[in-house]
Each structure stands twice: as C-alpha cells, then as structure tokens.
Scaffold this motif. Structure first.
Motif, mmCIF file in Angstrom:
data_model
loop_
_atom_site.group_PDB
_atom_site.id
_atom_site.type_symbol
_atom_site.label_atom_id
_atom_site.label_comp_id
_atom_site.label_asym_id
_atom_site.label_seq_id
_atom_site.Cartn_x
_atom_site.Cartn_y
_atom_site.Cartn_z
ATOM 1 N N ALA A 142 0.838 -1.203 0.000
ATOM 2 C CA ALA A 142 0.000 0.000 0.000
ATOM 3 C C ALA A 142 0.870 1.250 0.000
ATOM 4 O O ALA A 142 0.617 2.207 -0.738
ATOM 5 N N LEU A 143 1.908 1.221 0.828
ATOM 6 C CA LEU A 143 2.780 2.391 0.906
ATOM 7 C C LEU A 143 3.525 2.611 -0.401
ATOM 8 O O LEU A 143 3.616 3.729 -0.895
ATOM 9 N N LEU A 144 4.044 1.543 -0.946
ATOM 10 C CA LEU A 144 4.748 1.650 -2.216
ATOM 11 C C LEU A 144 3.847 2.269 -3.272
ATOM 12 O O LEU A 144 4.240 3.164 -4.016
ATOM 13 N N SER A 145 2.645 1.734 -3.306
ATOM 14 C CA SER A 145 1.700 2.202 -4.306
ATOM 15 C C SER A 145 1.427 3.689 -4.147
ATOM 16 O O SER A 145 1.373 4.437 -5.125
ATOM 17 N N LYS A 146 1.326 4.126 -2.905
ATOM 18 C CA LYS A 146 1.079 5.550 -2.659
ATOM 19 C C LYS A 146 2.227 6.391 -3.184
ATOM 20 O O LYS A 146 2.023 7.386 -3.874
ATOM 21 N N ILE A 147 3.425 5.963 -2.846
ATOM 22 C CA ILE A 147 4.585 6.742 -3.271
ATOM 23 C C ILE A 147 4.648 6.800 -4.790
ATOM 24 O O ILE A 147 4.943 7.833 -5.381
ATOM 25 N N HIS A 148 4.365 5.681 -5.414
ATOM 26 C CA HIS A 148 4.370 5.665 -6.874
ATOM 27 C C HIS A 148 3.313 6.622 -7.417
ATOM 28 O O HIS A 148 3.525 7.336 -8.396
ATOM 29 N N LEU A 149 2.161 6.621 -6.769
ATOM 30 C CA LEU A 149 1.071 7.459 -7.236
ATOM 31 C C LEU A 149 1.401 8.935 -7.064
ATOM 32 O O LEU A 149 1.201 9.737 -7.972
ATOM 33 N N TYR A 150 1.931 9.281 -5.914
ATOM 34 C CA TYR A 150 2.172 10.692 -5.640
ATOM 35 C C TYR A 150 3.306 11.254 -6.477
ATOM 36 O O TYR A 150 3.385 12.460 -6.664
ATOM 37 N N THR A 151 4.212 10.408 -6.921
ATOM 38 C CA THR A 151 5.333 10.957 -7.671
ATOM 39 C C THR A 151 5.205 10.705 -9.166
ATOM 40 O O THR A 151 6.187 10.733 -9.894
ATOM 41 N N ARG A 152 4.016 10.508 -9.623
ATOM 42 C CA ARG A 152 3.852 10.255 -11.046
ATOM 43 C C ARG A 152 4.176 11.520 -11.823
ATOM 44 O O ARG A 152 3.915 12.636 -11.393
ATOM 45 N N GLY A 153 4.763 11.288 -12.977
ATOM 46 C CA GLY A 153 5.121 12.421 -13.809
ATOM 47 C C GLY A 153 6.471 13.002 -13.481
ATOM 48 O O GLY A 153 6.899 13.984 -14.075
ATOM 49 N N CYS A 154 7.182 12.410 -12.548
ATOM 50 C CA CYS A 154 8.437 13.005 -12.119
ATOM 51 C C CYS A 154 9.632 12.474 -12.865
ATOM 52 O O CYS A 154 10.625 13.161 -13.015
ATOM 53 N N HIS A 155 9.554 11.228 -13.218
ATOM 54 C CA HIS A 155 10.772 10.564 -13.656
ATOM 55 C C HIS A 155 11.182 11.021 -15.046
ATOM 56 O O HIS A 155 10.362 11.210 -15.917
ATOM 57 N N CYS A 156 12.478 11.162 -15.214
ATOM 58 C CA CYS A 156 12.979 11.566 -16.533
ATOM 59 C C CYS A 156 12.755 10.468 -17.555
ATOM 60 O O CYS A 156 12.596 10.731 -18.735
ATOM 61 N N ASP A 157 12.745 9.238 -17.069
ATOM 62 C CA ASP A 157 12.496 8.114 -17.961
ATOM 63 C C ASP A 157 10.999 7.919 -18.104
ATOM 64 O O ASP A 157 10.320 7.496 -17.174
ATOM 65 N N GLN A 158 10.477 8.246 -19.272
ATOM 66 C CA GLN A 158 9.031 8.189 -19.493
ATOM 67 C C GLN A 158 8.480 6.803 -19.268
ATOM 68 O O GLN A 158 7.338 6.638 -18.841
ATOM 69 N N ASN A 159 9.329 5.836 -19.558
ATOM 70 C CA ASN A 159 8.874 4.459 -19.423
ATOM 71 C C ASN A 159 8.489 4.127 -17.989
ATOM 72 O O ASN A 159 7.574 3.361 -17.741
ATOM 73 N N LEU A 160 9.224 4.731 -17.056
ATOM 74 C CA LEU A 160 8.963 4.423 -15.661
ATOM 75 C C LEU A 160 7.867 5.304 -15.107
ATOM 76 O O LEU A 160 6.960 4.847 -14.434
ATOM 77 N N GLY A 161 7.966 6.584 -15.381
ATOM 78 C CA GLY A 161 6.857 7.472 -15.053
ATOM 79 C C GLY A 161 6.830 8.022 -13.650
ATOM 80 O O GLY A 161 6.415 9.144 -13.425
ATOM 81 N N HIS A 162 7.298 7.263 -12.678
ATOM 82 C CA HIS A 162 7.254 7.790 -11.319
ATOM 83 C C HIS A 162 8.511 7.360 -10.583
ATOM 84 O O HIS A 162 9.265 6.533 -11.054
ATOM 85 N N LEU A 163 8.678 7.934 -9.415
ATOM 86 C CA LEU A 163 9.882 7.612 -8.657
ATOM 87 C C LEU A 163 9.695 6.325 -7.875
ATOM 88 O O LEU A 163 8.586 5.930 -7.547
ATOM 89 N N SER A 164 10.811 5.739 -7.577
ATOM 90 C CA SER A 164 10.767 4.604 -6.673
ATOM 91 C C SER A 164 11.103 5.119 -5.278
ATOM 92 O O SER A 164 11.485 6.275 -5.109
#
Lengths: 377, 367
Positions: A142-164
C-alpha cells in the motif's frame, strides 16, 4: 599467486563479498577453491596438488580462472550480484524459496517421543509468522503504491513514469543521495571495464592457448582428491530430488494397487467367460483410456509458456497497466498464480484426506484407543 | 516518507512544465535553501498553533490588520534574499520581498492554505527574526490572507509527498548517471547475445584443449545441457508429477459400480503406472546429465536477490525488467497470492512428512 587464489575464491564463493570473507586465511581459501573446482568437474589434477601457501602455481591458477571464464559469463554474473537497485523490486520466480529449502534432510530419528503439543505449538508459531508476513507485506504494498502514485510524472524516464522509494529517498536525504550516486557511478565504471574486456577477449584466448601449450607433460599422480567439503551446494538438484522421491512413492503405491486389482479382475473375468463382444468392448475401453491419458500427458508436455522470468523486477505503476513485450503484467501473473493456487489446494486436500485415512487406520489398529477426529476440516 | 518531509536539503524545485501547476507554486523561480525551508517549517508549526488559538477568538477583523502590518514590516526588513536566484542585497531585497507578495497574490488562488490571520507574538523570537525576509512565502501568504481572509485552517505548508510529490525532479547529476548506467547495461546485454563467433569458438576450443592437455585426467566430452533446457524439463516433470498424483488419487478413491468401470479403472491405473515409470526414467537421466556436467558454474554466488539457478544460461538481460501494475489492490493481490502459493507449498511439504510418518507407523504396527 596469492592474489590469484583470492580472486578464484571470490569468484567461486557463494557468499556475497564482505569483510568476513577477506579475513579468511589464505590456506583456507585455497582449500575451498580446490574443493569448489573439483565439485564442478575441473579436469586438471595439477591444481589439486598445488601447495596452499601461495608459493607457486600461478599458471595452474590462471588456467583454472580461464576455465571458469570459458564456461560462463562470470564478470556479468558478478556485476548482476552487486547491482545497485534503483527501483522497488519484486521477484516473480520461486527460485529463492526453493533454494532455501535445500536438499532433503536424511531421515532423522527423534530422540525419544516427540510431544505433540510441542508440534502444535510450532505449527501455531508458523501460522502466526505467516500472518505477520502477509499483513506487513500488504502494508508495504500500500505504501509503495502511494509513493508511486504521488510521484507520477516526475521521472525523466518516461517508461517508468514515477519515482521509486530509493529515488524519492534520495531527494529527501541528499547525503544518502550522494552516496547512491557514487555507487551508481562506480557500477558504471565497472560496466565499462567489463565491456572493454569483452571487446578484447579474443586476444585473451589466444594467449591462454599458448599458456596451455607450455604445460609440461607429467604423469598424473595417484588420485588423491582433496576432501570433498560440502561447501558448494548443488543448485537445482535438491528440487529434482524431491520430485524423484515423490514419483517413486507414487510408483510404489501404483504397483501395489495395480497388482491387487489385476488379480481381482482376472479372477472375475475368468469366472464369466465372454465372447467376441467382450474383446470388442475391451478394445474400446483401451482406446478411451489411452486417449484420456494422452490428453493428460499433453498437459505437461506442451511447454507451459515461457519460463517465468527470473530475478527481481522493477515495480512500475501505470493506470492502464500496459506493458511492453519484455515486461510482465501484474494481471497476468495473478492469473498464473491463481491457477497454481488451485492446483496446490487440490493436492493439499488430497494429502490431508490421505493423512486422515492413515490416522484412522492407526487408531483402528491400536486397541483401546479412542479416536475423536476434529470437527469440520 | 509519506509524512511531512524534514526540509534538510535542497531539492530540485525546477519549474514544472504544466501551467496550472505554476499557480500552486507561488515562486516558480525560487530554489528554497535548506535554511529557508527549516524556517518555513518552524513558521508553519507556529501558524498552526496560532490557528488553533484563533479559533477560540471571535473577533477576526482587527487582528487581520495588525499581523499583516507586522508581517509587512518584518518582511521588508532587509534580510537575505537567499531564495531568489538574483541575489540582490539589502534594499533591493526589500523591494523584492515587497514585490513578491503581489506576485504571490496574483498567482495563488487556491492555496491560501492555512495562513492564519494572526501570528502570535508568543512565537519564538528567533524564528520570527530569522524568518523575516528570508521566508518571503509566508509573507506572501499573509498578504493573501489579508485580502481574502479565510478562516478555514488547512494542512500546513510543510512538504508532503501527497500534495507536492509530482513536482519533484531528480537531480541532474543523478539523471545523467542513471541513464549512462542503464545504457551500459543494455550494451552489455546486446554484447552477450551477439557473442562474437571468434570468442565463442575460442572458448569451446579452450575447454576442449584443457581436457586433453597434460596435467589433467581425460574426461569424456559430453554435450552440455543448457541450464534453460534443464529447467524447462524439470518444470515439465514437476507438473507431470502433480497431475499424475491427482489422477491416481481420483482413480484409487473412485468406487467402481460395475465390472466395466472396474476394468476401465484398472486400465487407467496401469497406464498411469507406465507414465510414472517414464517420468522417473527421464528424471534419472536428467539428474545424471546435470551431475556429470553442471550446466552452469554454480557457485558464482548466491546473492540475496537472485540465486544462481535464476541466471539460467539463456538469460540475455542483466538489468531488471519491469513489472507493471495498475492499482494498489492489484499489487496487494499479487503479493498475497505469491505468499499463498509459498504457504501452500510449505503446507504440502509438511503434510507429506506427516503422511510418511503415519505410513511408517502403520507399517510398523502390521506384523
């Protein structure tokens, strides 16, 4: 020569590199290297006869190293071992789980009668641990998913899309981020080194051929193999062992059952002699059974799809869940796991039924024993 | 990490591309220094406290004026303008801070967040002094409040992933390093798959030579099974085992109604027996082959993440592939199922041990 022993040790060691390894004495390292090579089938006896103090034998050690390099992608494997994980990873295959199971232990006789309450207590503890594991994993997801959700659009790599988590943590703690950066760059340098090695490799092999040529012919000494230290576990074999045992048990069971039934049947069939309709019926039956069993065999003969990809996978959250062809999709994995679950549940139910039968038989055989089976289950 | 972040470092607050997000970030060109952010944290805590106090007080109006005046004076006191890239000293700083509130005004409509109208004088003096002009945002905020008093206290302005997570940007140095790293891995993989003919041939040749070179006993040159083949075969046989087992159970437990069924059952069992025999034979052959020639140099380490059997010879990629999921629930289901399968495996194992024990006992009891 010492350096070569140590290098071989590092390559062959199943343990991750660490200070603990460095402190092992050279003689011990040398002995372990010999044993490991021997268990892998290294053909040169001369190595086994080398003194373990590092005083001589650099050519043999070099040959041993080359042998290992020729058999597998050693540098790449070592790099993969120590790879810096930038993403949040999850493994898909069951390799780890099976590896930790290890080879089947020899049948151990318990010292004295084992208290069943102790066994029950252990089972309870085990169940509790499982529940704990499940709930903590769910929370982690659940926590991982939240972090992924909140940081969407951040990553320079479009393929990944969000931060880890690792990446976000790096932003929160710049010092740790610097460390990560340094480790990453260090890894990149090592990658470059391996690439350079690969490009220059043909030269190495040419040279090694000449080294082999310089080996003076000597009479191979009497086979004084080094003591086989059970240090290097055989990978994958433990699992095969389990399957073999299971099949053997099955075979035994079938043999008894078939014999019994065959005899009973022959007796019956002899009693009522039947004519041509009978042989026709028999043929029909045989065909049907063959067809059924053939279908069964096809169930496992046809390769059950490509092997579930090994190793850790980086978790990526996407609204549509779309994945490239090399990537895995959670939905599909879930489907596979569900069918596995169903299969395993069926097997477990069967086994439990068998256990109950055996237990009932046991209870029946012991006079004066009152057997009260638990309700339900 | 999901809670408010301690502003201990500089973040890459690069101006986000989308225009609507610009509004939320009142000072797009600013890179708040660590000090600023710390002060900001203090301030927001104090403001929160103030809000709580204020709620008990009915007279809102007068208080508005007082703190705003106070804040303005505080704001215009020449402090550092560390937050603004054009480091203008003293007077210019004052000007800048004056201008900033208005800028903030225009831009911030929604996030008039929790700016209570009143700043308690009891706020620790050091923070007030420190905050001064070095925290132009609160100044802006306060000004906002003055113009549009909103009594609703909202979440503190501290950084939370939930609200501002999408504004984060990875530092440039890291981005560069990461992309270099991943491209190197890709290069490595491609080099692996397209292993030059020379190198591969040289290796095989070397292996053969070393067998026959003096100084070592000769060994038969058996064909080496690739780890992938071994694994695939093992998987098939495992599946065969469980399917056979299931079927045998079914047949054995079925009570034949008449002679026809009995006969059919018998035939099936005999057929199954043959199949089991075949599987066993294949397994033994497989085991022998693996023992003779281990398909991989096994002990190249058992790192905590991947066991050597994981890197089955045909593995072309060395960097992790992606596992895509679409919702929290999906991820949780996946994790739960993985564990469930492991639990079932374990339970089956235990049940088998128990069965063996019981059968042993039974055999022991029989004369």
């Amino acid at each position: 020569t010492c350096a070569l022993w140590q290098l071989l040790f590092r390559v062959l060691s199943p343990l991750p590199a660490g200070n603990a390894l460095a402190s092992i004495a050279l003689e011990v390292q040398a002995r372990l290297v010999k044993s490991a090579l021997c268990s892998q089938g290294y053909p040169r006896l001369a190595l086994a006869q080398l003194p373990e103090d590092g005083s001589q034998g650099s050519r043999e050690l070099l040959l041993a190293l080359s042998w290992l390099l020729a058999r597998g992608p050693v540098p790449e494997q070592m790099l993969a071992q120590t790879r810096v994980p930038l993403g949040d990873e999850m493994t898909v295959c069951q390799c780890e789980a099976l590896a930790s199971l290890g080879p089947p232990a020899p049948h151990m006789e318990a010292e004295g009668p084992v208290d069943v309450r102790h066994v029950q207590w252990l089972m309870g503890k085990l169940r509790f641990r499982w529940r704990q594991l499940v709930s903590s994993q769910q929370e982690q997801c659940a926590l991982l998913s939240k972090i992924h959700l909140y940081t969407r659009g951040c990553h320079c790599d479009q393929n990944l899309g969000h931060l880890s988590v690792t990446e976000a943590e790096m932003l929160r703690d710049p010092e740790g981020g610097q460390k990560l950066l340094r480790t990453l760059e260090h890894e990149s340098r090592r990658l470059e080194a391996v690439l350079a090695w690969r490009r220059a490799e043909p030269v190495f092999w040419q040279w090694m051929d000449t080294v082999l040529g310089t080996c003076a012919p000597e009479a191979p000494a009497a086979a004084s193999q080094p003591t086989f230290l059970p240090w290097v576990p055989e990978c994958g074999d433990g699992e095969l062992e389990l399957v073999v045992r299971e099949l053997q048990t099955l075979e035994e069971e079938l043999r008894e059952a078939v014999e019994r039934r065959r005899v009973a049947w022959e007796a019956k069939a002899r009693g009522c002699g039947r004519g041509p309709e009978w042989s026709a019926a028999r043929r029909a039956f045989r065909e049907t059974v063959e067809k059924e069993l053939g279908a069964l065999q096809r169930c496992w003969e046809q390769d059950s799809g490509p092997a579930p990809a090994h190793g850790p996978h980086r978790l990526v959250r996407r609204e549509d869940g779309a994945a490239g062809d090399r990537d895995l999709q959670a939905a599909e994995l879930i489907r596979t796991l569900r069918s596995q679950e169903a299969c395993l549940e069926a097997v477990l139910r069967q086994l439990q039924g068998q256990c109950r039968q055996e237990l009932a038989r046991l209870a029946g055989a012991l006079p004066g024993l009152i057997w009260i089976p638990p309700p339900g289950r | 990490m999901l809670q408010a972040w301690e502003p201990t470092g500089t973040w890459a607050w690069e101006p986000p591309p989308e225009p609507e997000i610009n509004e939320e970030d009142p000072l797009p060109a600013c890179t708040p220094s660590p000090q600023d952010l710390k002060e900001l944290e203090f301030l927001t805590q104090a403001l929160e406290k103030a809000v709580r106090v204020r709620r008990g007080i009915t007279k809102a109006g007068e208080r508005n004026k007082a703190p705003s005046l106070k804040s303005r004076s505080v704001v215009t006191s020449p402090g550092t303008t560390a937050s603004t890239p054009p480091q203008s000293p003293g007077q210019a700083g004052g000007h800048a801070s004056d201008r900033r509130p208005t800028k903030g005004l225009r831009q911030t409509t929604v996030p008039a967040k929790g700016r209570p109208e009143r700043r308690l004088p009891s706020v620790p003096d050091r923070t007030r002094a420190g905050i001064g002009a070095r925290a132009p945002r609160p100044g802006a905020g306060l000004r906002n409040q003055h113009m549009a008093p909103s009594a609703a206290p909202q979440a503190p302005e501290a950084f939370t992933l939930k609200e501002k997570g999408h504004l984060l940007r990875l530092p440039a140095a890291f981005r560069k390093a990461a992309s270099q790293n991943s491209s190197l891995w890709v290069q490595l993989s491609s080099m692996q798959t397209s292993d030059s003919m020379d190198a591969a041939a040289a290796k095989t040749q070397f292996l053969q030579n070393i067998q026959t070179a003096p100084g070592g006993p000769l060994a038969l040159n058996l064909p080496r099974l690739s780890a992938a083949e071994v694994e695939a075969e093992a998987r098939r046989l495992r599946k065969a085992c469980s399917l056979l087992r299931l079927r045998v159970r079914e047949e054995l437990s079925a009570a034949p109604m008449d002679w026809m069924q009995e006969y059919r059952c018998l035939l099936t069992l005999e057929g199954l027996q043959a199949m089991v025999g075949q599987c066993l034979q294949r397994l033994q052959e497989l085991r022998a082959a693996v023992a003779e020639r281990p398909p991989l140099p096994c002990p190249v380490g058992r790192p905590p993440r991947a066991s050597p059997s994981c890197r089955g010879g045909a593995e072309p990629t060395w960097s992790p592939q992606l596992l895509v999921y679409s919702s929290t629930q999906e991820l949780q289901t996946l994790a739960a199922l993985k564990l469930r399968v492991a639990v079932l495996d374990q339970q089956i194992h235990l049940e088998k041990v128990l069965l063996e024990e019981e059968m042993g006992c039974n055999r022991g009891l029989q004369p």
